[in-house]
Design an enzyme around this catalytic site. Structure first.
Site, PDB file in Angstrom:
ATOM      1  N   GLU A  29      39.459  53.906  24.788  1.00 41.04           N
ATOM      2  CA  GLU A  29      38.264  54.528  24.228  1.00 41.04           C
ATOM      3  C   GLU A  29      37.115  53.523  24.090  1.00 41.04           C
ATOM      4  O   GLU A  29      35.953  53.850  24.342  1.00 41.04           O
ATOM      5  CB  GLU A  29      38.553  55.127  22.843  1.00 41.04           C
ATOM      6  CG  GLU A  29      39.523  56.304  22.850  1.00 41.04           C
ATOM      7  CD  GLU A  29      40.975  55.876  22.662  1.00 41.04           C
ATOM      8  OE1 GLU A  29      41.347  54.769  23.123  1.00 41.04           O
ATOM      9  OE2 GLU A  29      41.753  56.635  22.067  1.00 41.04           O
ATOM     10  N   LYS A 122      39.279  31.409  31.191  1.00 42.56           N
ATOM     11  CA  LYS A 122      40.554  31.966  30.726  1.00 42.56           C
ATOM     12  C   LYS A 122      41.007  31.392  29.401  1.00 42.56           C
ATOM     13  O   LYS A 122      40.921  30.191  29.171  1.00 42.56           O
ATOM     14  CB  LYS A 122      41.634  31.712  31.769  1.00 42.56           C
ATOM     15  CG  LYS A 122      41.413  32.614  32.926  1.00 42.56           C
ATOM     16  CD  LYS A 122      42.606  32.731  33.830  1.00 42.56           C
ATOM     17  CE  LYS A 122      42.165  33.525  35.011  1.00 42.56           C
ATOM     18  NZ  LYS A 122      42.865  34.766  35.203  1.00 42.56           N
ATOM     19  N   ILE A 435      36.173  36.055  53.461  1.00 45.30           N
ATOM     20  CA  ILE A 435      37.407  35.849  52.687  1.00 45.30           C
ATOM     21  C   ILE A 435      38.304  37.082  52.755  1.00 45.30           C
ATOM     22  O   ILE A 435      39.452  37.040  52.337  1.00 45.30           O
ATOM     23  CB  ILE A 435      37.063  35.461  51.237  1.00 45.30           C
ATOM     24  CG1 ILE A 435      36.101  34.279  51.224  1.00 45.30           C
ATOM     25  CG2 ILE A 435      38.288  35.102  50.424  1.00 45.30           C
ATOM     26  CD1 ILE A 435      36.549  33.067  52.030  1.00 45.30           C
ATOM     27  N   GLY A 436      37.803  38.181  53.266  1.00 49.05           N
ATOM     28  CA  GLY A 436      38.710  39.319  53.490  1.00 49.05           C
ATOM     29  C   GLY A 436      38.133  40.670  53.158  1.00 49.05           C
ATOM     30  O   GLY A 436      38.066  41.546  54.014  1.00 49.05           O
ATOM     31  N   ARG A 519      36.478  45.238  30.590  1.00 49.43           N
ATOM     32  CA  ARG A 519      37.353  45.224  31.766  1.00 49.43           C
ATOM     33  C   ARG A 519      38.821  45.120  31.393  1.00 49.43           C
ATOM     34  O   ARG A 519      39.209  44.257  30.609  1.00 49.43           O
ATOM     35  CB  ARG A 519      37.012  44.022  32.664  1.00 49.43           C
ATOM     36  CG  ARG A 519      35.961  44.325  33.680  1.00 49.43           C
ATOM     37  CD  ARG A 519      36.487  45.194  34.801  1.00 49.43           C
ATOM     38  NE  ARG A 519      37.010  44.412  35.898  1.00 49.43           N
ATOM     39  CZ  ARG A 519      36.249  43.889  36.855  1.00 49.43           C
ATOM     40  NH1 ARG A 519      34.949  44.050  36.851  1.00 49.43           N
ATOM     41  NH2 ARG A 519      36.791  43.202  37.828  1.00 49.43           N
ATOM     42  N   HIS A 698      28.956  36.649  43.651  1.00 49.33           N
ATOM     43  CA  HIS A 698      28.766  37.423  42.429  1.00 49.33           C
ATOM     44  C   HIS A 698      27.314  37.843  42.215  1.00 49.33           C
ATOM     45  O   HIS A 698      27.018  38.640  41.348  1.00 49.33           O
ATOM     46  CB  HIS A 698      29.253  36.640  41.207  1.00 49.33           C
ATOM     47  CG  HIS A 698      30.735  36.722  41.070  1.00 49.33           C
ATOM     48  ND1 HIS A 698      31.539  35.617  41.117  1.00 49.33           N
ATOM     49  CD2 HIS A 698      31.552  37.779  40.924  1.00 49.33           C
ATOM     50  CE1 HIS A 698      32.796  36.009  40.995  1.00 49.33           C
ATOM     51  NE2 HIS A 698      32.831  37.302  40.876  1.00 49.33           N
TER      52      HIS A 698
END
Ligand code: GLN
Ligand code: ZN
Length: 760
Positions: A29, A122, A435-436, A519, A698
Site C-alpha cells: 500500500e 547498499k 550490455i544486453g 521499489r 541512468h
C-alpha cells in the site's frame, strides 16, 4: 537427528522483541500511495492517511502476536537513514536549511530535473539501499523530533508502549561521506550533543527503552573509531533511559569488549549470522546488562529451528537468569516479505517451511514462551524439510562430486585464446557493443502482462518477441555496432527469468521486499538442488543470430548474481548452491556455443555485494565465487569469447579477483566515476580485454561523441588499444528508443574516430 540432541523448550516466560517491521504493507500500500503522490494523482493527505493506517496495523499485529518490545520509528516514507538525518538536523546542506518539508524530503531522495538526489548505496550486505549522509561543516544539528515522538504518541493512542528505534550515532556517521574531503569525525561533539537532545526528548516522554542500532560494530573498525564509540556512549549511556545497543548481520568478534564497555543497559546480538559469539559475550557482559538473543532470522524466509534456538536461549538463561534474556528477531524484519497468507500457488510442503514477517513474530513469541505444542510442530516441520526428497537431486550431487580442476579452467590461457578469437571473430580495434537489454517499452510490458494473465497465447507472445528482436537487430545493424544482442525483451527480471526455467526454485506471489524508496523486489526462493531441465535462452539467441550478418552475443545471468538476488536455502552451504547454478549455466553456455553463438556474456553485477562484512572472510568467499563463474564459463572452446559485466559497486578492492574470473572481455560501469576505475587499473594491470562504460545509462541525457571520445582516450592511458572495448555502463532497458539510438550512434562515432586517429 538423535533424540538427545533435541534441546528442551525454554521453561521460563521470557520477554520478546522485534527489531523492525516491513513498512510497505501486505499489498504494498505504501508503494502505491507514494507513487500516486509523486505523480500528483494523490494529495499529501492521502499518503499520510495510508502511512498512519499501516503503522497502526503493524503495531497492532505485533502487539497482538505477543511481542513485548514493539518498535516505533522504524517506519519511513523513504529511508530510515534519511529520517535519522532529519531527526538530528543533519540533512545535506545543498538541499537547504530549516525544517524539512515533504517536498525537500523527497528532493533529497529522488532525482529531479533540477537536482541530483543523495547518493544511494547498499545497507551492509543486504539488498536494501540507503541514502548516504553528506557530512560538512555547516550542518545545523537542530533536532526535529516530530516523527519520533509522533509515532510514539500514535502507538500509545492504541494502548501500545513501543521501543523507539534510533540509528546509532557512529553507524550513521561512518556510513556517510565527507563533502569535499571534509573529515566527518570532527562532527563528533555536535553529533553527540544532538543525540543527547533526542534522548532527552524521549526521557521527557517517559520512554523506558530505546533500541539504538550500531551494526557498524560487526565490521572491521578503522583506527580511532573505537575511541569515538567510547567517547559518544560515555555521554549517552549515563542518561536515565535504557539503551539496547543493537548489532546484527555478523558477530561482534573483536569489537565485543568495546560493545560491552559502552555500558548500555542491554546488547542485542545476531545469533543467526554469528552463532558462536554467544559463548564469548556471556562471560563478558556487565552484571546488570541484558542480552537480546537474535535467533529468528530477519534476513531469510526459512522457519527457525526451535531446538537449536532454545539451546542458545537456555545457555543464556543458565548464565544470566531469565530476567536478563530477551528473545528477538536477529535483525529488523525489513528484509523479509510481510506474510504468507497470499501465497496460494506455493507448493504446500515448501510453504510449510517458510516464515515471513508475521509468521516470524509468532516464532519469536512461541520460542520465548516455551510453548510445548509449537515446539513439537516446529520439530516436525524441521524433520520434514530435512527428509524431503524434493530438495535433493542425486544427478546434481553426483555431477558436483566428480568435478575436477580442469572443469574450472579454459583449455588455453588468455593470450592464446585472444589470438584465436581475433582470427575467428575478425573484430575491429575498439569493438562496439551493448550490455544486453534494450528499452523495455510500455508495449513490451503490456505483452508480458497479457501473456501472464492469459490474455495472450504463447504463440502470440512469441510472435511479438520475434518482432521486437527483429526490430532491435535491425536498429543495431543500422547504428553500426560490431557485436549485437537480441535485446532481452523476454526477460521480466535478470534472475527470475532464469529461475523460472530451473528446478529447485519456488516463486511467491506477494513476497515483496523493499529495495529502496517505493521499489520492491520479489526474490525467488531456492529450496532445493538447482538443475536445468532444458535450454533457457538458446531459442531467442539463435533466432536473433539467424537475422544478422554480424556477430551475436548470448546473454546469461551469472551464478553469484542468481544466488545473491534469491532467498537461498540454509540447509546446505551457499557455495554448493552457487556451484549447482553454475553447472546449470555451464550446460546453457555449451548449448549456446553449439547453436553457433561465438560470444557469450555471463553477467555478475552482484559479485561484490556477496562479500562478507569482515575482511577476514573475503578470501574464502571470493575463492568459491570465482570458481562458480569459471565452472559456468570454461567448457567452451578457445575461439568462443566469454564476456562478463559488472556495475554499480566499488571494484577497486576486488580487481585481482575480477581478473581471476579470466573472462576474455569484461564491461564495467565507469562513466560516473571514471577516474577511480582507471586509477585502479593503473595500480593493478588488468590482463584481458575490457570495456569501461562510456556513458551513464541512468540519465536521459544523450552524451556527445566528443565526450565519449575523451573518455576512451583517458582509458587508453592505462589500457592497450587491443584491450579496449566500447560500450555503455549497463543495460538500456530503462531508456527510451530515441535516447538509445542517439547515444549509441554517438558512441559508435567516438569509436570510429578513435580508430581513424590511431590509423587502425
Ligand atoms: N545484461 C543485463 C542488461 O543489460 C545486465 C543488467 C545488470 O547489470 N544489472 O540489462
Ligand atoms: Zn550492469
Amino acid at each position: 537427528m538423535a533424540a538427545e540432541s533435541v534441546s528442551s523448550p525454554v521453561t521460563e516466560k521470557l520477554k520478546t522483541a522485534n527489531l523492525g517491521f516491513p513498512r510497505m504493507g501486505r499489498q504494498r500500500e505504501l508503494k502505491f500511495a507514494l507513487e500516486g503522490f509523486w505523480t500528483g494523482k494523490h494529495a499529501e493527505k492521502e499518503l499520510l492517511d495510508v502511512a498512519s493506517a499501516l503503522r497502526k496495523k503493524h503495531w497492532t499485529l505485533q502487539h497482538a502476536a505477543g511481542i513485548d518490545f514493539v518498535p516505533s520509528n522504524d517506519f519511513s516514507f523513504y529511508d530510515q537513514i534519511l529520517d535519522a538525518l532529519v531527526l538530528i538536523g543533519a540533512t545535506p546542506e545543498r538541499f537547504g536549511a530549516g525544517t524539512v518539508t515533504f517536498d525537500r524530503y523527497f528532493a533529497m531522495a529522488r532525482n529531479s530535473r533540477e537536482q541530483t538526489a543523495m547518493e544511494m548505496t547498499k545497507w551492509f550486505d543486504t539488498n536494501y539501499h540507503y541514502l548516504v549522509p553528506e557530512w560538512s561543516d555547516g550542518l545545523s544539528f537542530n533536532i526535529d523530533t516530530t516523527k519520533l515522538l509522533g509515532e510514539l504518541a500514535e502507538a500509545r493512542a492504541l494502548g501500545i508502549e513501543t521501543r523507539p528505534v534510533l540509528i546509532g550515532p557512529l553507524t550513521l556517521l561512518l556510513l556517510g561521506k565527507g563533502v569535499d574531503g571534509f573529515d566527518p569525525m570532527t562532527l563528533l561533539p555536535k553529533l553527540t550533543k544532538a543525540y543527547e537532545e533526542v534522548l532527552q526528548a524521549l526521557i521527557a516522554a517517559d520512554v523506558p527503552w530505546v533500541q539504538i542500532d550500531e551494526p557498524m560494530l560487526v565490521t572491521d573498525l578503522e583506527d580511532g573509531v573505537d575511541e569515538a564509540y567510547r567517547h559518544v556512549y560515555a555521554q549517552l549511556a549515563k542518561l536515565p533511559v535504557k539503551l539496547m545497543l543493537t548489532t546484527y548481520f555478523d558477530s561482534l568478534a573483536d569489537n565485543l569488549h568495546l560493545a560491552v564497555d559502552l555500558n548500555t543497559a542491554g546488547i542485542h546480538v545476531d545469533l543467526v549470522r554469528g552463532p558462536n559469539q554467544l559463548d564469548d559475550i556471556l562471560p563478558a557482559l556487565r552484571p546488570e546488562q541484558l542480552l537480546s538473543v537474535g535467533c529468528v532470522e530477519g534476513r531469510n524466509i526459512w522457519l527457525t529451528d526451535f531446538s537449536a534456538a532454545a539451546s542458545k536461549i537456555n545457555t543464556a538463561i543458565a548464565k544470566l537468569g531469565p530476567e536478563r534474556v530477551i528473545v528477538a528477531s536477529s535483525s529488523s524484519l525489513l528484509h523479509v516479505p510481510h506474510d504468507l497468507c497470499a501465497e496460494t500457488n506455493l507448493d504446500a510442503r515448501v510453504k510449510s517451511w517458510l516464515r515471513f514477517a508475521e509468521e516470524k513474530l509468532a516464532e519469536i513469541v512461541a520460542l520465548g514462551r516455551g510453548d510445548q505444542a509449537e515446539y513439537k510442530a516446529n520439530a516436525e516441520a524441521i524433520a520434514d524439510r530435512a527428509a524431503a526428497e524434493s530438495t535433493t537431486n542425486p544427478r546434481v550431487r553426483a555431477a558436483l562430486a566428480v568435478l575436477e580442476e580442469k572443469d574450472f579452467k579454459r583449455t588455453s590461457p588468455y593470450p592464446e585464446r585472444a589470438a584465436m578469437q581475433r582470427r575467428k571473430l575478425g573484430l575491429p580495434l575498439f569493438p562496439t557493443t551493448t550490455i544486453g537489454s534494450f528499452p523495455q517499452t510500455p508495449e513490451v510490458r503490456k505483452h508480458r502482462a497479457a501473456r501472464k494473465n492469459g490474455r495472450e497465447t504463447a504463440e502470440q507472445y512469441d510472435a511479438f518477441l520475434r518482432k521486437a528482436i527483429a526490430e532491435c537487430v535491425r536498429e543495431q545493424e543500422r547504428i553500426g555496432l560490431d557485436v549485437l544482442v537480441h535485446g532481452e525483451f523476454e526477460r521480466n527480471d535478470m534472475v527470475e527469468y532464469f529461475a523460472e526455467f530451473l528446478d529447485g526454485f519456488a516463486f511467491t506471489e506477494s513476497g515483496w521486499v523493499q529495495s529502496y524508496g517505493s521499489r520492491c523486489v520479489k526474490p525467488p526462493v531456492i529450496y532445493g538442488d538447482v538443475a536445468r531441465p532444458k535450454p533457457m535462452t538458446v531459442k531467442w539467441s539463435e533466432y536473433a543470430r539467424s537475422l544478422m550478418t554480424r556477430l551475436m552475443k548470448g546473454m546469461l545471468t551469472g551464478p553469484i548474481t542468481v544466488l545473491q538476488w534469491s532467498f537461498v536455502r540454509n540447509d546446505i552451504p551457499r557455495q554448493q548452491t552457487a556451484w549447482q547454478i553454475a553447472l546449470a549455466l555451464r550446460d546453457e553456455v555449451k548449448d549456446l556455443e553449439s547453436a553457433g553463438i561465438d560470444i557469450i556474456q555471463v553477467d555478475e553485477p552482484a559479485l561484490r555485494e556477496g562479500l562478507p562484512l569482515r575482511h577476514a572472510d573475503w578470501p574464502a568467499y571470493l575463492d568459491w565465487a570465482i570458481e562458480a563463474f569459471k565452472l559456468a564459463t570454461s567448457a567452451v572452446s578457445n575461439g568462443t569469447q566469454i564476456h562478463t559485466h559488472m556495475c554499480y559497486c566499488e571494484f577497486e578492492d576486488i580487481l585481482p579477483s575480477i581478473a581471476a574470473l579470466d573472462a576474455d572481455v569484461i564491461s564495467m560501469e565507469s562513466a560516473r566515476s571514471r577516474m577511480d576505475l582507471l586509477d585502479a587499473f593503473r595500480a593493478h594491470k588488468y590482463p584481458n580485454e575490457i570495456g569501461p562504460g562510456v556513458y551513464d545509462i541512468h540519465s536521459p541525457r544523450v552524451p556527445s561523441s566528443e565526450e565519449m571520445h575523451e573518455l576512451l582516450k583517458l582509458a587508453l592511458e592505462v589500457l592497450t588499444p587491443e584491450q579496449l572495448w566500447v560500450n555503455p555502463d549497463c543495460g538500456l532497458k530503462t531508456r527510451t528508443w530515441p535516447e538509445t539510438i542517439s547515444a549509441l550512434e554517438n558512441m559508435c562515432k567516438a569509436a570510429a574516430e578513435l580508430r581513424l586517429q590511431l590509423g587502425a
